[in-house]
Structures are given as structure tokens and as C-alpha cells.
Motif scaffolding. Sequence first.
Motif, PDB file in Angstrom:
ATOM      1  N   LYS A  36       2.625  -9.510   5.928  1.00  0.00           N
ATOM      2  CA  LYS A  36       3.745  -8.737   5.775  1.00  0.00           C
ATOM      3  C   LYS A  36       3.394  -7.475   5.083  1.00  0.00           C
ATOM      4  O   LYS A  36       2.925  -7.343   4.135  1.00  0.00           O
ATOM      5  N   ALA A  37       4.142  -6.497   5.466  1.00  0.00           N
ATOM      6  CA  ALA A  37       4.061  -5.065   4.725  1.00  0.00           C
ATOM      7  C   ALA A  37       4.906  -5.205   3.565  1.00  0.00           C
ATOM      8  O   ALA A  37       5.973  -5.850   3.311  1.00  0.00           O
ATOM      9  N   THR A  38       4.075  -4.922   2.463  1.00  0.00           N
ATOM     10  CA  THR A  38       4.805  -5.102   1.028  1.00  0.00           C
ATOM     11  C   THR A  38       4.958  -3.604   0.457  1.00  0.00           C
ATOM     12  O   THR A  38       6.081  -3.563  -0.454  1.00  0.00           O
ATOM     13  N   GLU A  39       4.111  -2.727   0.752  1.00  0.00           N
ATOM     14  CA  GLU A  39       4.279  -1.389   0.291  1.00  0.00           C
ATOM     15  C   GLU A  39       4.097  -0.270   1.297  1.00  0.00           C
ATOM     16  O   GLU A  39       3.565  -0.499   2.030  1.00  0.00           O
ATOM     17  N   VAL A  40       4.819   0.991   0.886  1.00  0.00           N
ATOM     18  CA  VAL A  40       4.750   2.118   1.722  1.00  0.00           C
ATOM     19  C   VAL A  40       4.413   3.315   0.796  1.00  0.00           C
ATOM     20  O   VAL A  40       4.908   3.425  -0.442  1.00  0.00           O
ATOM     21  N   GLU A  41       3.394   4.112   0.924  1.00  0.00           N
ATOM     22  CA  GLU A  41       2.785   5.085   0.256  1.00  0.00           C
ATOM     23  C   GLU A  41       2.694   6.347   1.011  1.00  0.00           C
ATOM     24  O   GLU A  41       1.939   6.319   2.150  1.00  0.00           O
ATOM     25  N   ALA A  42       3.442   7.349   0.650  1.00  0.00           N
ATOM     26  CA  ALA A  42       3.331   8.741   1.328  1.00  0.00           C
ATOM     27  C   ALA A  42       3.511   9.957   0.083  1.00  0.00           C
ATOM     28  O   ALA A  42       4.504   9.639  -0.938  1.00  0.00           O
ATOM     29  N   GLY A  44       1.932  10.595  -2.376  1.00  0.00           N
ATOM     30  CA  GLY A  44       1.647  10.034  -3.713  1.00  0.00           C
ATOM     31  C   GLY A  44       2.700   9.233  -4.207  1.00  0.00           C
ATOM     32  O   GLY A  44       2.661   8.749  -5.540  1.00  0.00           O
ATOM     33  N   VAL A  45       3.855   8.873  -3.437  1.00  0.00           N
ATOM     34  CA  VAL A  45       4.890   7.931  -3.897  1.00  0.00           C
ATOM     35  C   VAL A  45       4.696   6.632  -3.300  1.00  0.00           C
ATOM     36  O   VAL A  45       4.407   6.536  -1.753  1.00  0.00           O
ATOM     37  N   ASN A  46       4.819   5.584  -4.153  1.00  0.00           N
ATOM     38  CA  ASN A  46       4.393   4.399  -3.621  1.00  0.00           C
ATOM     39  C   ASN A  46       5.943   3.583  -3.816  1.00  0.00           C
ATOM     40  O   ASN A  46       6.394   3.679  -4.972  1.00  0.00           O
ATOM     41  N   VAL A  47       6.439   2.912  -2.706  1.00  0.00           N
ATOM     42  CA  VAL A  47       7.590   2.176  -2.841  1.00  0.00           C
ATOM     43  C   VAL A  47       7.637   1.016  -2.033  1.00  0.00           C
ATOM     44  O   VAL A  47       6.743   0.595  -0.971  1.00  0.00           O
ATOM     45  N   LYS A  48       8.010  -0.106  -2.666  1.00  0.00           N
ATOM     46  CA  LYS A  48       8.406  -1.414  -2.018  1.00  0.00           C
ATOM     47  C   LYS A  48       8.943  -1.357  -0.571  1.00  0.00           C
ATOM     48  O   LYS A  48       9.893  -0.497  -0.505  1.00  0.00           O
ATOM     49  N   VAL A  49       8.323  -2.110   0.526  1.00  0.00           N
ATOM     50  CA  VAL A  49       9.062  -1.966   1.669  1.00  0.00           C
ATOM     51  C   VAL A  49      10.377  -2.463   1.487  1.00  0.00           C
ATOM     52  O   VAL A  49      11.275  -1.767   2.500  1.00  0.00           O
ATOM     53  N   SER A  50      10.941  -3.258   0.967  1.00  0.00           N
ATOM     54  CA  SER A  50      12.219  -3.693   0.807  1.00  0.00           C
ATOM     55  C   SER A  50      13.110  -2.487   0.373  1.00  0.00           C
ATOM     56  O   SER A  50      14.291  -2.046   0.973  1.00  0.00           O
ATOM     57  N   GLU A  51      12.609  -1.729  -0.414  1.00  0.00           N
ATOM     58  CA  GLU A  51      13.334  -0.361  -1.059  1.00  0.00           C
ATOM     59  C   GLU A  51      13.308   0.604  -0.141  1.00  0.00           C
ATOM     60  O   GLU A  51      14.276   1.174   0.191  1.00  0.00           O
ATOM     61  N   TYR A  52      12.090   0.652   0.755  1.00  0.00           N
ATOM     62  CA  TYR A  52      12.333   1.694   1.766  1.00  0.00           C
ATOM     63  C   TYR A  52      13.189   1.328   2.852  1.00  0.00           C
ATOM     64  O   TYR A  52      13.965   2.432   3.442  1.00  0.00           O
ATOM     65  N   LEU A  53      13.049   0.098   3.421  1.00  0.00           N
ATOM     66  CA  LEU A  53      14.117  -0.394   4.418  1.00  0.00           C
ATOM     67  C   LEU A  53      15.622  -0.033   3.878  1.00  0.00           C
ATOM     68  O   LEU A  53      16.358   0.162   4.603  1.00  0.00           O
ATOM     69  N   GLU A  54      15.720  -0.407   2.857  1.00  0.00           N
ATOM     70  CA  GLU A  54      17.037  -0.164   2.178  1.00  0.00           C
ATOM     71  C   GLU A  54      17.592   1.162   2.129  1.00  0.00           C
ATOM     72  O   GLU A  54      18.720   1.763   2.556  1.00  0.00           O
ATOM     73  N   GLN A  55      16.669   2.271   1.938  1.00  0.00           N
ATOM     74  CA  GLN A  55      16.939   3.462   1.880  1.00  0.00           C
ATOM     75  C   GLN A  55      17.201   3.968   3.216  1.00  0.00           C
ATOM     76  O   GLN A  55      17.972   5.113   3.398  1.00  0.00           O
ATOM     77  N   MET A  56      16.431   3.428   4.259  1.00  0.00           N
ATOM     78  CA  MET A  56      16.604   3.958   5.521  1.00  0.00           C
ATOM     79  C   MET A  56      17.630   3.208   6.240  1.00  0.00           C
ATOM     80  O   MET A  56      18.204   3.357   7.370  1.00  0.00           O
ATOM     81  N   GLY A  57      18.668   2.334   5.431  1.00  0.00           N
ATOM     82  CA  GLY A  57      19.528   1.732   5.763  1.00  0.00           C
ATOM     83  C   GLY A  57      19.503   0.585   6.998  1.00  0.00           C
ATOM     84  O   GLY A  57      20.145   0.395   7.978  1.00  0.00           O
ATOM     85  N   MET A  58      18.207  -0.164   6.799  1.00  0.00           N
ATOM     86  CA  MET A  58      17.646  -1.035   7.904  1.00  0.00           C
ATOM     87  C   MET A  58      17.901  -2.600   7.334  1.00  0.00           C
ATOM     88  O   MET A  58      17.516  -3.393   8.063  1.00  0.00           O
ATOM     89  N   GLY A  59      17.929  -2.797   5.909  1.00  0.00           N
ATOM     90  CA  GLY A  59      18.108  -4.248   5.718  1.00  0.00           C
ATOM     91  C   GLY A  59      17.142  -5.165   6.209  1.00  0.00           C
ATOM     92  O   GLY A  59      15.747  -4.681   5.793  1.00  0.00           O
ATOM     93  N   ASP A  60      17.378  -6.060   6.752  1.00  0.00           N
ATOM     94  CA  ASP A  60      16.578  -7.266   7.102  1.00  0.00           C
ATOM     95  C   ASP A  60      15.523  -6.915   8.357  1.00  0.00           C
ATOM     96  O   ASP A  60      15.990  -7.604   9.557  1.00  0.00           O
ATOM     97  N   VAL A  61      14.812  -5.930   8.395  1.00  0.00           N
ATOM     98  CA  VAL A  61      13.696  -5.703   9.640  1.00  0.00           C
ATOM     99  C   VAL A  61      12.463  -6.164   9.213  1.00  0.00           C
ATOM    100  O   VAL A  61      11.904  -6.105   8.172  1.00  0.00           O
ATOM    101  N   LYS A  62      11.786  -6.778  10.164  1.00  0.00           N
ATOM    102  CA  LYS A  62      10.479  -7.127  10.026  1.00  0.00           C
ATOM    103  C   LYS A  62       9.328  -6.019  10.038  1.00  0.00           C
ATOM    104  O   LYS A  62       9.481  -4.945  10.814  1.00  0.00           O
ATOM    105  N   MET A  63       8.429  -6.069   9.229  1.00  0.00           N
ATOM    106  CA  MET A  63       7.362  -5.197   9.285  1.00  0.00           C
ATOM    107  C   MET A  63       6.163  -6.438   9.024  1.00  0.00           C
ATOM    108  O   MET A  63       5.598  -6.606   7.967  1.00  0.00           O
ATOM    109  N   GLU A  64       5.500  -6.906  10.182  1.00  0.00           N
ATOM    110  CA  GLU A  64       4.621  -8.120   9.886  1.00  0.00           C
ATOM    111  C   GLU A  64       3.515  -7.815  11.036  1.00  0.00           C
ATOM    112  O   GLU A  64       3.708  -7.456  11.940  1.00  0.00           O
TER     113      GLU A  64
END
Length: 124
Positions: A36-42, A44-64
Motif C-alpha cells: 500500500k502506498a504510504t508516502e508521496v515525495e516531490a 523535497g516535500v514528503n507527504v503521507k498518502v492519506s494527506e495527499y489524497l485529502e488535499q486532492m479531495g479524493m478521500g478513500d481511494v486505493k493506491m495498492e
Amino acid sequence: MKKRVAVLMLAVVMTVLALAGCGGGKDSSPVVGTWKATEVEAMGVNVKVSEYLEQMGMGDVKMELSVKDDGKFSMDLMGQQAEGTWKYSGSTLTMTVDGSDAKAEYKDGKLTMEESGAKIIFEK
């Protein structure tokens, strides 16, 4: 900046889906299993996937990513699905879909896919 990171990550996801893949491997490789995707980094900024999806307005989306013992894999990233074959050599997982390859590095129990300077980090 959030919008720029979001755009970069979307580009990474689309590129990974366009590439994904590689073939075979029936041994008990450390990459076999469900990731399961846990982090996204771009940039130099590292963000938890849950925060990233929330920022994108995507809520409960799979990244598996599911790497199977029979040499096949399947991936579901934000509703985009891909299937193909895989090989593992050294610390590199190579996944192939329709003749195109994508690579992920296995290190410290994590798989990291990188494209255009952005990374998606997966954990079991």
C-alpha cells in the motif's frame, strides 16, 4: 505549492500506469505480497498518502500494488488499474505492462517508484 505537488504526483501516477511491469519469478521473493502506498515525495516535500489524497479531495481511494508468486502483478492507483508481469533482480522490481517497463527499488522493507523526480513509497 500544494497544487504543484498534487500535479506532480498525478503525473507520476499516470506515468507509472503507462509504464508498469515485467515478467516472472516463482521464488519467494521479498517483493511478493500486497503493498500500500504510504508516502508521496516531490520537490523535497514528503507527504503521507492519506494527506495527499485529502488535499486532492479524493478521500478513500486505493493506491495498492499486489505482487503475486506466479510472476504477475496488479496495481490500482487512484482508480487507474494495470496488470502485468514482474521480475526481481538485486534490489530492483521491474514490472511490465504491454511491453513497457516500470521499476521500483526494494530497500528496508519498502518499495519506491520514482518518475520525474517524484516518488511513491509502498509498504506491506
